[in-house]
Write an enzyme that holds these catalytic residues in place. Structure first.
Site, PDB file in Angstrom:
ATOM      1  N   ARG A   1      -2.216   5.820  -1.359  1.00 25.32           N
ATOM      2  CA  ARG A   1      -1.157   4.824  -1.254  1.00 25.32           C
ATOM      3  C   ARG A   1      -0.043   5.211  -2.215  1.00 25.32           C
ATOM      4  NH1 ARG A   1      -3.195   2.923   2.814  1.00 25.32           N
ATOM      5  NH2 ARG A   1      -3.783   0.735   3.171  1.00 25.32           N
TER       6      ARG A   1
ATOM      7  N   GLU B   1       7.188   1.764   2.033  1.00 25.04           N
ATOM      8  CA  GLU B   1       7.318   2.332   3.378  1.00 25.04           C
ATOM      9  C   GLU B   1       7.998   1.354   4.330  1.00 25.04           C
ATOM     10  OE1 GLU B   1       3.365   3.541   4.467  1.00 25.04           O
ATOM     11  OE2 GLU B   1       3.214   4.937   2.790  1.00 25.04           O
TER      12      GLU B   1
ATOM     13  N   HIS C   1       3.285   8.758   6.797  1.00 22.68           N
ATOM     14  CA  HIS C   1       1.999   8.046   6.734  1.00 22.68           C
ATOM     15  C   HIS C   1       1.229   8.191   8.051  1.00 22.68           C
ATOM     16  CE1 HIS C   1      -0.210   4.473   4.661  1.00 22.68           C
ATOM     17  NE2 HIS C   1      -1.058   5.293   5.271  1.00 22.68           N
TER      18      HIS C   1
END
Length: 317
Positions: free
Chosen positions: A235, A264, A282
């Site tokens: 993360r 994000e 991601h």
């Protein structure tokens, strides 16, 4: 005849899973309503009937939204991270929170190795030279060997172990840091993350984000040093992102491979201009095979919950 169960879907899912979800439930697409500026209207209309939410590990479910869903029984996360859901709040309300463990391990480990190879071998730079028609016109500096490097892994869970297995095939020496020492792993344990960073060539972050504290600090990056590479498949919020941008900009670390970011889909603008960082949106688990397998687990959890059973991968009490 029983009334169909209302499900709130916060993001798109694979078409095959979506079709099965629609066949068994009344599905309300919050993500489409948000795009159309109609989220409030949708929630006002159906929020009191929603018994299940299907979401992702990053999207999660805010407490504010959870509080609006009076009939909620299950939050089915397609992913392994629970950091975007308040587990204590869910437990207080006796709401199951489920994840999809195991099935995405290999894909995330593959991405980690891909980022390592791309970063050390400057594959992104080389591709840009070729695509721009600059092969033979623009000199590219020599890259760095991958095989035989010293690898440090932060978080020796399922993903960490899978990364280590792949690294071993590249004749890498492997060390790790984890809250739980695993003497049977065969890998060198280093309790302090900064100490680990100072002893390796490549530092991979594969830790759980359930508690959300920054792990890779300015101190850790300084210890990694100007010859070291940082890889993140965990993360973004586990990293001091400002310190990472600064380290890459001033070349106080050699490079990085990043699949995740702190906010994000926002990526720090400074990173976009740097050649010593590989960027991905991601997508570590974004293969057809894995997303379908994740969807199957989501469906199993929903079915169990609404049958009055404990969902197979529930993480709440």
């Amino acid at each position: 005849m029983n009334q169909p169960i209302d499900i709130l879907l916060t993001q798109a899912i694979p078409a095959a899973i979506d079709a099965r979800l629609c066949a068994g439930y009344t599905v309300h697409r919050l993500y489409q309503a948000e795009q159309a500026g109609q989220a409030e209207a949708l929630l006002a209309q159906v929020g009191h009937r929603v018994r299940g939410v299907v979401t992702g590990g990053v999207k999660g479910l805010s407490n504010a939204l959870m509080d609006r869903l009076d009939a909620l029984e299950i939050i089915a996360i397609s992913g392994i991270g629970t950091d975007a859901v308040d587990l204590q709040q869910a437990s207080r309300r006796k709401i199951h929170v489920t994840t999809t463990p195991g099935v995405l391990t290999e894909d995330v480990a593959d991405m980690a190795l891909g980022l390592i190879i791309m970063a050390l071998r400057d594959l992104g730079v080389g591709e840009r030279i070729v695509r721009a028609g600059q092969w033979g016109k623009t000199a590219q500096a020599l890259s760095h060997k991958v095989s035989g490097k010293r690898l440090g892994i932060i978080g020796l869970g399922r993903v960490g172990h899978a990364i280590a297995r792949r690294a071993a095939a590249f004749s890498m020496s492997i060390a790790y840091s984890d809250p739980q020492r695993q003497d049977d792993s065969g890998y060198r344990f280093v309790a302090d993350v900064a100490e680990l960073a100072g002893s390796v060539d490549i530092l991979v972050l594969a830790a759980s984000a359930d508690h959300g504290q920054v792990i890779v600090t300015r101190e850790v990056l300084a210890a990694l040093g100007p010859q070291g590479y940082f890889i993140n498949v965990a993360r973004g919020k586990l990293v001091d992102e400002a310190a990472l941008v600064d380290a890459l900009t001033h070349k106080s670390i050699a490079g990085a491979g990043l699949d995740v970011f702190a906010d994000e889909p926002q990526v720090p603008a400074a990173l976009l201009a740097l050649d010593n960082v590989v960027l991905q949106p991601h997508r570590a688990s974004a293969t057809e095979e894995t997303r379908l397998a994740m969807g199957e687990i989501v469906l199993e959890n929903l079915a169990a919950c609404f049958a009055g059973q404990r969902p197979p991968t529930s993480v709440t009490a």
